[in-house]
Write a protein that holds these residues in place. Sequence first.
Motif, PDB file in Angstrom:
ATOM      1  N   THR A 228      29.459  45.838  43.865  1.00 21.07           N
ATOM      2  CA  THR A 228      31.016  46.267  43.724  1.00 21.07           C
ATOM      3  C   THR A 228      31.221  47.045  42.518  1.00 21.07           C
ATOM      4  OG1 THR A 228      31.552  44.277  42.657  1.00 21.07           O
ATOM      5  CG2 THR A 228      31.911  44.190  45.030  1.00 21.07           C
TER       6      THR A 228
ATOM      7  N   ASP B 273      36.970  45.000  42.866  1.00 23.24           N
ATOM      8  CA  ASP B 273      36.235  44.314  44.155  1.00 23.24           C
ATOM      9  C   ASP B 273      35.765  45.589  45.103  1.00 23.24           C
ATOM     10  OD1 ASP B 273      36.332  41.935  42.896  1.00 23.24           O
ATOM     11  OD2 ASP B 273      38.210  41.350  43.826  1.00 23.24           O
TER      12      ASP B 273
ATOM     13  N   ARG C 169      32.843  46.185  39.940  1.00 25.71           N
ATOM     14  CA  ARG C 169      32.640  45.376  38.544  1.00 25.71           C
ATOM     15  C   ARG C 169      31.088  45.099  38.358  1.00 25.71           C
ATOM     16  NH1 ARG C 169      36.555  41.004  38.290  1.00 25.71           N
ATOM     17  NH2 ARG C 169      36.821  41.687  39.986  1.00 25.71           N
TER      18      ARG C 169
END
Length: 92
Positions: free
Chosen positions: A28, A62, A30
């Motif tokens: 992701t 996400d 992140r």
Amino acid sequence: MGQINVEVCYATDTLQFRRALRLEAGATIRQALDVSGLAVEVPGIDLAAMAVGLYGKKKTLDTVLREHDRVEVYRPLIADPKNARRRKVRKS
């Protein structure tokens, strides 16, 4: 599952951060930011509060990345673009 190549980018008026990464498929935004080391190289940056995106389109942390995606971290605007254009028109 394989790996993908992505890039993480962030810029200010005095700094350009650009890091190529190789991550596991399914990673992701992140995870890319965590691995990139941006938080270490730019002390005081709050990645959780900053807008992020792919190729100029805002996304959430996400969002799953794909091969050759470019993750961009956006700084907050210092001036409202609409108001800046209005002031410019008034001056001319």
